[in-house]
Design an enzyme around this catalytic site. Structure first.
Site, mmCIF file in Angstrom:
data_model
loop_
_atom_site.group_PDB
_atom_site.id
_atom_site.type_symbol
_atom_site.label_atom_id
_atom_site.label_comp_id
_atom_site.label_asym_id
_atom_site.label_seq_id
_atom_site.Cartn_x
_atom_site.Cartn_y
_atom_site.Cartn_z
ATOM 1 N N SER A 130 0.848 -1.198 0.000
ATOM 2 C CA SER A 130 0.000 0.000 0.000
ATOM 3 C C SER A 130 0.882 1.246 0.000
ATOM 4 C CB SER A 130 -0.969 -0.040 1.185
ATOM 5 O OG SER A 130 -1.953 0.957 1.050
ATOM 6 N N ASP A 164 -9.497 -4.093 -5.668
ATOM 7 C CA ASP A 164 -8.842 -2.937 -5.055
ATOM 8 C C ASP A 164 -9.080 -1.705 -5.929
ATOM 9 O OD1 ASP A 164 -7.177 -1.060 -3.896
ATOM 10 O OD2 ASP A 164 -5.338 -2.234 -4.104
ATOM 11 N N HIS A 166 -8.168 -4.686 -1.167
ATOM 12 C CA HIS A 166 -6.981 -4.017 -0.642
ATOM 13 C C HIS A 166 -6.602 -4.589 0.726
ATOM 14 C CE1 HIS A 166 -4.058 -0.771 -0.922
ATOM 15 N NE2 HIS A 166 -4.245 -0.555 0.371
#
Length: 327
Positions: free
Chosen positions: A161, A264, A294
């Site tokens: 991320s 995501d 995600h």
């Protein structure tokens, strides 16, 4: 139980309060775990309260087999969590065992108290620390990083991320730095966090995502980018805003693995970054699973195993071939 829909108030969704002095009150956080027998903390920059949490495998390989090194940056949208946060501590513990590697998980400064490029600077400092360790001799080097224990010529840099974004930005910053005897063989960007003013197709399609809704990602960028810039800044949108210098440095990147998931909202930007690097001559491997969301590997053991399998194959491939860059 199905997760509730995201709140229309991104502060409420992220469970944070912005204080009058520009700092955050973080009302929700994962518990922080202390080091264990197979992990330990090493100060990086005491003035910045940064450190490196080292993880070694429980089963050390025989003396004639040295461990590769993986520098890791955790996620959290640049504003949340720590290298000591339970999911990241546990993930690094598992990766050290599964990948048979020494992991250096970096505790970097968070926004908005320390806006970007603070986290990038901390990442560069971690890489420089590793280089300095490699150049040390005798008792000046940490005992876990002895010459007979680790292979400084097989180093990888990984992040998830916002950590994936840090991997990219740190690679740009060290592209022309002499790191010898450290050799970065590969970069691993897992669900990297990039953005832009105009929403991507996946962001529009998944704007009300239960993990990463568009209102929350917009707030994250407003809290971490330098004051006075928008989401097309080069830190968040390198595809639109990279200049000749950044593009030249991209061409020096080693082999790069980009991993993402169809559920995501950030996946289209991850695909675009992969194409951007390929256009600069970088050897890029991609794995985009149509299923998943995600950060799913932190909560779904099957997704975690699949990710570790992909990373292991990538590391072995990079280790068995000649380095693909000057980094």
């Amino acid at each position: 139980m199905e997760a509730p829909p995201p709140s229309s108030d991104p502060y409420k969704f992220l469970n944070i309060t912005l204080n009058s002095d520009g700092s955050l009150t973080r009302h929700r956080d994962f518990p922080k775990l202390p080091p264990t027998e197979h992990s330990k903390d090493i100060p990086l920059n005491p003035n910045n309260k940064t450190f490196i949490r080292l993880f070694k495998p429980k089963n050390i390989p025989p003396p004639d087999s040295k461990l590769p090194i993986l520098v890791y940056f955790h996620g959290g949208g640049f504003i949340l969590y720590s290298a000591a946060s339970a999911p990241f501590h546990e993930s690094c513990t598992k990766m050290a065992d599964r990948l048979q590697t020494m992991i250096l998980s970096v505790e970097y400064r968070l926004s908005p108290e320390y806006r970007l490029p603070a986290a990038y600077d901390d990442g560069v400092e971690a890489i420089s620390w590793l280089r300095d360790q490699a150049r040390c001799s005798g008792g000046d080097r940490d005992a876990w990083l002895r010459d007979d224990a680790v292979d400084f010529s097989r180093c990888f840099v990984m992040g998830s991320s916002s950590g994936g974004n840090i991997v990219y930005s740190v690679a740009l910053r060290v592209a022309e730095t002499d790191l010898s005897p450290v050799k970065i063989r590969g970069l691993i960007m897992n669900q990297a966090f990039f953005g832009g003013v105009e929403p991507s197709d996946s962001e529009s399609r998944l704007k009300d995502d239960r993990i990463c809704p568009l209102t929350a990602t917009h707030l994250l960028w407003s809290l971490c980018l330098p004051h006075g810039v928008d989401r097309d800044h080069v830190y968040s949108n390198p595809i639109k805003s990279s200049g000749p210098e950044e593009k030249e440095k991209m061409g020096r990147f080693p082999s790069t693995l980009i991993n993402g998931y169809g559920g995501d909202p950030l996946v289209d930007r991850q695909r675009d970054v992969a194409e951007m690097l390929k256009a600069r001559g970088v050897h890029v491997e991609t794995r985009f699973d149509k299923d998943g969301f995600h950060a799913c590997e932190l909560f779904d053991e099957s997704k975690a195993r699949a990710l570790y399998d992909t990373v292991e194959a990538f590391m072995k491939s990079c280790s068995s071939t000649a380095p693909s860059s000057n980094m």
